[in-house]
Design a protein around this motif. Sequence first.
Motif, short mmCIF file in Angstrom:
data_model
loop_
_atom_site.label_atom_id
_atom_site.label_comp_id
_atom_site.label_asym_id
_atom_site.label_seq_id
_atom_site.Cartn_x
_atom_site.Cartn_y
_atom_site.Cartn_z
N ALA A 74 0.84 -1.21 0.00
CA ALA A 74 0.00 0.00 0.00
C ALA A 74 0.87 1.25 0.00
O ALA A 74 0.59 2.22 -0.73
CB ALA A 74 -0.94 -0.01 1.21
N ARG A 75 1.94 1.25 0.79
CA ARG A 75 2.83 2.40 0.84
C ARG A 75 3.49 2.65 -0.51
O ARG A 75 3.53 3.77 -1.01
CB ARG A 75 3.91 2.19 1.91
N ASN A 88 1.51 6.43 -6.96
CA ASN A 88 0.41 7.33 -7.31
C ASN A 88 0.80 8.79 -7.11
O ASN A 88 0.45 9.65 -7.93
CB ASN A 88 -0.84 6.99 -6.51
N ALA A 89 1.52 9.08 -6.03
CA ALA A 89 1.96 10.47 -5.79
C ALA A 89 2.93 10.92 -6.88
O ALA A 89 2.85 12.06 -7.34
CB ALA A 89 2.62 10.57 -4.41
N ALA A 90 3.83 10.03 -7.30
CA ALA A 90 4.76 10.38 -8.38
C ALA A 90 3.99 10.62 -9.67
O ALA A 90 4.30 11.54 -10.43
CB ALA A 90 5.79 9.27 -8.56
N GLN A 91 2.96 9.82 -9.91
CA GLN A 91 2.13 10.00 -11.10
C GLN A 91 1.39 11.33 -11.03
O GLN A 91 1.33 12.06 -12.01
CB GLN A 91 1.13 8.84 -11.22
N ASP A 92 0.84 11.64 -9.86
CA ASP A 92 0.13 12.91 -9.69
C ASP A 92 1.05 14.09 -9.92
O ASP A 92 0.69 15.06 -10.59
CB ASP A 92 -0.49 13.01 -8.29
N SER A 93 2.27 14.05 -9.37
CA SER A 93 3.19 15.17 -9.54
C SER A 93 3.66 15.27 -10.99
O SER A 93 3.87 16.37 -11.49
CB SER A 93 4.38 15.07 -8.58
#
Length: 169
Positions: A151-152, A158-163
């Motif tokens: 999960a981490r 996902n955070a890297a994709q969002d940024s």
Amino acid sequence: MHENENAAGRGAGQEAAAAGADPEFLALEREMGLLLRRARATSGEMAREMHPDLEPAAYGLLQCLEQSGARRATELAAFIGVGKATVSRQLRALEELGIVTREPDPADGRASLIRLTEPGRSRFRAVRDARRKRYVHRLADWDRTEVAELARLLGKLNAAQDSGEESRR
């Protein structure tokens, strides 16, 4: 891992060496592709559990509404990465089924906010809880720390994709 997937994995290492690519990133690409195909199929199953006539994108809309409350259609389209026409079609179907409702946006009277109805929220939660039970069953032989680590790492991805998406805008 299945036998044909093992063979594919061995072939990927040879392919990486021949192409000068990192075998770790080829393996990542292969596993992400498999995960995404399965996720799309699961979203379709989840939408059909809500109602047989719903398309897979509807589940993502419901998930967004359940997590973050009322949203404009344009926000929902951006969340699931589809066009406004696709979201409009999905929302019409969800409204006709009594799963969502529209209400005037207090910040802009020309716009509407989409909200889950109480029956829609109950149906969504029942489907989501059934999916979560399937995850628990499938990962029963995993240690809780492994589940937390997965999960981490997915959250980090996902955070890297969002940024990355933010920097392209």
